[in-house]
Design a protein around this motif. Sequence first.
Motif, PDB file in Angstrom:
ATOM      1  N   LEU A 226       2.815  -7.451   9.277  1.00 49.97           N
ATOM      2  CA  LEU A 226       1.575  -7.647   8.760  1.00 49.97           C
ATOM      3  C   LEU A 226       1.346  -9.204   9.025  1.00 49.97           C
ATOM      4  O   LEU A 226      -0.016  -9.354   9.411  1.00 49.97           O
ATOM      5  CB  LEU A 226       1.508  -7.194   7.510  1.00 49.97           C
ATOM      6  CG  LEU A 226       1.533  -5.656   7.254  1.00 49.97           C
ATOM      7  CD1 LEU A 226       1.634  -5.368   5.874  1.00 49.97           C
ATOM      8  CD2 LEU A 226       0.308  -4.799   7.863  1.00 49.97           C
TER       9      LEU A 226
ATOM     10  N   GLY B 236      -5.436  -0.900   6.173  1.00 45.39           N
ATOM     11  CA  GLY B 236      -4.028  -1.325   6.231  1.00 45.39           C
ATOM     12  C   GLY B 236      -3.987  -2.782   7.064  1.00 45.39           C
ATOM     13  O   GLY B 236      -3.100  -3.317   7.222  1.00 45.39           O
ATOM     14  N   ARG B 237      -5.295  -3.467   7.257  1.00 46.46           N
ATOM     15  CA  ARG B 237      -5.352  -4.784   7.763  1.00 46.46           C
ATOM     16  C   ARG B 237      -5.262  -5.736   6.400  1.00 46.46           C
ATOM     17  O   ARG B 237      -5.731  -5.465   5.481  1.00 46.46           O
ATOM     18  CB  ARG B 237      -6.610  -4.987   8.532  1.00 46.46           C
ATOM     19  CG  ARG B 237      -6.662  -3.846   9.849  1.00 46.46           C
ATOM     20  CD  ARG B 237      -8.182  -4.077  10.259  1.00 46.46           C
ATOM     21  NE  ARG B 237      -8.477  -5.308  10.689  1.00 46.46           N
ATOM     22  CZ  ARG B 237      -8.218  -5.917  11.965  1.00 46.46           C
ATOM     23  NH1 ARG B 237      -7.761  -5.452  12.794  1.00 46.46           N
ATOM     24  NH2 ARG B 237      -8.828  -7.214  11.956  1.00 46.46           N
ATOM     25  N   ILE B 238      -4.610  -6.863   6.739  1.00 48.41           N
ATOM     26  CA  ILE B 238      -4.581  -7.732   5.621  1.00 48.41           C
ATOM     27  C   ILE B 238      -5.871  -8.478   5.465  1.00 48.41           C
ATOM     28  O   ILE B 238      -6.677  -8.946   6.410  1.00 48.41           O
ATOM     29  CB  ILE B 238      -3.422  -9.005   6.040  1.00 48.41           C
ATOM     30  CG1 ILE B 238      -2.267  -8.177   6.050  1.00 48.41           C
ATOM     31  CG2 ILE B 238      -3.823 -10.077   5.189  1.00 48.41           C
ATOM     32  CD1 ILE B 238      -1.289  -9.464   6.319  1.00 48.41           C
ATOM     33  N   GLU B 239      -6.395  -8.309   4.225  1.00 48.24           N
ATOM     34  CA  GLU B 239      -7.573  -9.178   3.858  1.00 48.24           C
ATOM     35  C   GLU B 239      -7.290 -10.685   3.513  1.00 48.24           C
ATOM     36  O   GLU B 239      -7.823 -11.438   3.809  1.00 48.24           O
ATOM     37  CB  GLU B 239      -8.289  -8.400   2.637  1.00 48.24           C
ATOM     38  CG  GLU B 239      -9.078  -7.073   2.970  1.00 48.24           C
ATOM     39  CD  GLU B 239      -9.729  -6.570   2.063  1.00 48.24           C
ATOM     40  OE1 GLU B 239      -9.442  -7.056   0.780  1.00 48.24           O
ATOM     41  OE2 GLU B 239     -10.609  -5.658   2.144  1.00 48.24           O
TER      42      GLU B 239
ATOM     43  N   ARG C   8       0.706  -1.219   0.126  1.00 53.27           N
ATOM     44  CA  ARG C   8      -0.029  -0.082  -0.122  1.00 53.27           C
ATOM     45  C   ARG C   8       0.732   1.463  -0.034  1.00 53.27           C
ATOM     46  O   ARG C   8       0.056   2.445   0.092  1.00 53.27           O
ATOM     47  CB  ARG C   8      -1.035   0.046   1.220  1.00 53.27           C
ATOM     48  CG  ARG C   8      -2.124  -0.947   1.304  1.00 53.27           C
ATOM     49  CD  ARG C   8      -3.166  -0.830   2.284  1.00 53.27           C
ATOM     50  NE  ARG C   8      -2.424  -0.357   3.685  1.00 53.27           N
ATOM     51  CZ  ARG C   8      -2.735   0.957   4.005  1.00 53.27           C
ATOM     52  NH1 ARG C   8      -3.463   1.712   3.666  1.00 53.27           N
ATOM     53  NH2 ARG C   8      -2.053   1.194   5.548  1.00 53.27           N
TER      54      ARG C   8
ATOM     55  N   TYR D 206      -1.879 -10.820  11.182  1.00 56.53           N
ATOM     56  CA  TYR D 206      -2.836 -11.313  10.613  1.00 56.53           C
ATOM     57  C   TYR D 206      -3.280 -12.696  11.374  1.00 56.53           C
ATOM     58  O   TYR D 206      -4.300 -13.081  11.714  1.00 56.53           O
ATOM     59  CB  TYR D 206      -2.520 -11.672   9.024  1.00 56.53           C
ATOM     60  CG  TYR D 206      -3.498 -12.483   8.259  1.00 56.53           C
ATOM     61  CD1 TYR D 206      -4.654 -11.904   8.140  1.00 56.53           C
ATOM     62  CD2 TYR D 206      -3.092 -13.462   7.747  1.00 56.53           C
ATOM     63  CE1 TYR D 206      -5.506 -12.736   7.508  1.00 56.53           C
ATOM     64  CE2 TYR D 206      -3.863 -14.036   6.993  1.00 56.53           C
ATOM     65  CZ  TYR D 206      -5.382 -13.867   6.857  1.00 56.53           C
ATOM     66  OH  TYR D 206      -5.980 -14.456   5.820  1.00 56.53           O
TER      67      TYR D 206
ATOM     68  N   CYS E 201      -4.563  -5.648   1.362  1.00 57.02           N
ATOM     69  CA  CYS E 201      -4.827  -4.978   2.647  1.00 57.02           C
ATOM     70  C   CYS E 201      -6.221  -4.150   2.207  1.00 57.02           C
ATOM     71  O   CYS E 201      -6.369  -3.876   0.953  1.00 57.02           O
ATOM     72  CB  CYS E 201      -3.908  -3.944   2.936  1.00 57.02           C
ATOM     73  SG  CYS E 201      -2.073  -4.682   3.404  1.00 57.02           S
ATOM     74  N   ASP E 202      -6.950  -3.919   3.236  1.00 52.72           N
ATOM     75  CA  ASP E 202      -8.090  -3.090   3.056  1.00 52.72           C
ATOM     76  C   ASP E 202      -7.722  -1.546   3.301  1.00 52.72           C
ATOM     77  O   ASP E 202      -6.561  -1.358   3.347  1.00 52.72           O
ATOM     78  CB  ASP E 202      -9.175  -3.552   4.267  1.00 52.72           C
ATOM     79  CG  ASP E 202      -8.604  -3.581   5.588  1.00 52.72           C
ATOM     80  OD1 ASP E 202      -7.569  -2.513   5.940  1.00 52.72           O
ATOM     81  OD2 ASP E 202      -9.356  -4.198   6.596  1.00 52.72           O
TER      82      ASP E 202
END
Length: 787
Positions: free
Chosen positions: A598, A380-383, A264, A602, A376-377
Amino acid sequence: MYIKKNTPGAAPAHLSDEIEGSIQGHRDGHGFVIRDDGDGDIFIPPNEMRAVLHKDRVRVRIVRQDRRGRPEGRVVEIIERPFQPIIGRLLQESGVWLVAPEDKRYGQDVLIPKGATGAANPGQVVVVELTEPPALFGQPVGRIVEVLGEVDDPGMEIEIAVRKYGVPHEFSADCLAQAKALPDKVRALDKKRRVDLTDVPLVTIDGEDARDFDDAVYCEPAKVGRSKGWRLLVAIADVSHYVETGSDIDIDAYDRATSVYFPRRVIPMLPEKLSNGLCSLNPEVERLCMVCDMLVTAKGEVHAYQFYPAVMFSHARFTYTEVAAILANTRGPEASKRKDRVKDLLNLHDVYRALLVARRERGAVDFETTETQIVCDENGRIEKIVPRTRNDAHKLIEEAMLAANVCSADFIAQGGQPGLFRVHEGPTPEKQEILRGYLKAMAVGMSISDNPKPSEFQAIAEATKDRPDAQQIHTMLLRSMQQAIYTPINSGHFGLAFEAYTHFTSPIRRYPDLLVHRVIKAILSKTQYKLPALPTPGEAHAKLAKRLAARVAPPGTKPRKEAKPASRETQAWEAAGLHCSANERRADEASRDVEAWLKCKYMREHLGEEYSGVVSAATSFGIFVTLDAMYVEGLVHITELGGEYFKFDEARQELRGERTGIRYAIGTRVRVQVSRVDLDGRKIDFRLVRENEELIGRALRDKGVGGDSATAPGGKKGRSAAERKGSAAGAAGKGRRPAADASALDATPSARDRGNRSPIQSLKASVKQAVASGKPAKGKGRKARRS
């Protein structure tokens, strides 16, 4: 006009020796001195580490050999303490303020006086400047100079990484001012003495998320002599036209040496006005470029080439996915949208297939590896974590860029001017011996010669690609090779099987490419390019230089000295190559650190869940397992493998149970449970679960030992959460902190618990039964040793 292409260890340390080097801290309190002379590291015990910091330049005296045979040192002098701000979390304990460093290699917390906390609040991530160094009986003292924010803020992991690794992330005011003064588009005066290619349908092919476009390509059929061939044009953004040698933009670009890519976010080498605007080969706008114009034969050989500055107009911006779809179906919906360009793409695909034939003829190494992409969404969170699939569009562009890079290396060599080559040397003698021993132990039936060629590696890879342990063998082949570097001394590229190779195709994001452009322009104009006065490489670069010099020496010999000292100009180019190589590694480390953070964050959401995976590495302290579904790697500590003694077989790169004979090697399939996640240490711990009894049962049967059905290795079915916790602290000396102390081997269960026995418990029971009945038991019946 076209130009015809040319076709052509150290002595052991002694007690009382005083050695200089740099401190490399370890998260478990001890450390090492990375020696300046390139010899083996010196172990520094925790009590000695209290007075020094990670990265300190020191002089040490070797005082003894530790129990593992390593030289152990005592610090006698701190030569230099480089300026190194420390990043960590502000804590308050019993009224005392302190910062716990995020980088655990610093080993101890930093005390913060009451008036030096600034505007920071407890729990926030801060940057600390030391005001008092550490001492044997006193902690370091510092003051807070920057507040980064809360640990869970989006992008915090990147803010930490750029400071932790010293990545320049802010352009100087002079650099930004100079960039702002540049024009917004190509002017008439910029087009003078350039070839007009605006009518040539050059196109860019990149990933969906690409924002800067370095290269454009075009191909058409052409006669090469009396045979059929192609004319291949590779147009590269002409950054050197706007970034003059020694300018403010140039100084900042050299300092960075490369763009750094995070999920990102990108830390660019050049200001955005250049990297995403004026230099980027955006669609349907005029741009300045440097062109490598090649004639390629039907056999994929570059028959002739020429370089020239040009002005171009990108006729389309393609993605890899789109081009792959068009090549797979020229009548599909993707092709119907790009009817005018389909023929050109087919020509590119034809020249790619020819270049691929030449690649195979050279014997270039071409292992298929799985790269992953973190999705990431907005916060910044891992999808999800997905594999990057390389299709023909990726390979097409790769081969075109390789051809242009080879031509640029040949052009510089023929021009007689110094420049930076991309050099990749063959494996060291030590790595050759390790690889030969491994191939023999694995019964591969093939090996490498004393002076191996890349074709030998490729032949082994091809011969073993259908074996069940192919992944393990290919991993070992890759690990035997050295890292590529930038240097003015050309010694070829081993992996690609090129006699000369350089980087010409990415000047927006790599400084060596920018230097190559400048040298090519100087040769074209019959002038001599001279490097500007560049900053002297720092200690990290000096260390890298000595290690690079030492790594190619045969075992037991010191690096040979050059008979004639290098000229001042050569030394300047060597320094520039060293700087770019070191900063390339720095960028890779920072990117890996962010990805690891990350992934840990996660996996915290998946604690206790079970997954299938494959062993990606075996060590003396456990096995690393990569999950099939997540592409995340974690450690199964040796104490979680079962209640027996495991021995590490270095030749086979596997752990083998002494009693059961069970083996864990690269490629072994296992099922694990996520047992612990250490966000600060970037570590994930797994434990094996019940499905792995098949491996043990098979190993027992191979050894002629019977038994009841197995449970999870090392314990009874249905252990409590506390009993299942992570790994034992025995991994500390190997760079991994396991989750927790493992429980001892369970006692032999009573008759009502026999259905829950592990194979080891079954074996012990059969021994007891045999002793009671006076009959010999199957197997050795030796007492299981704790690992």
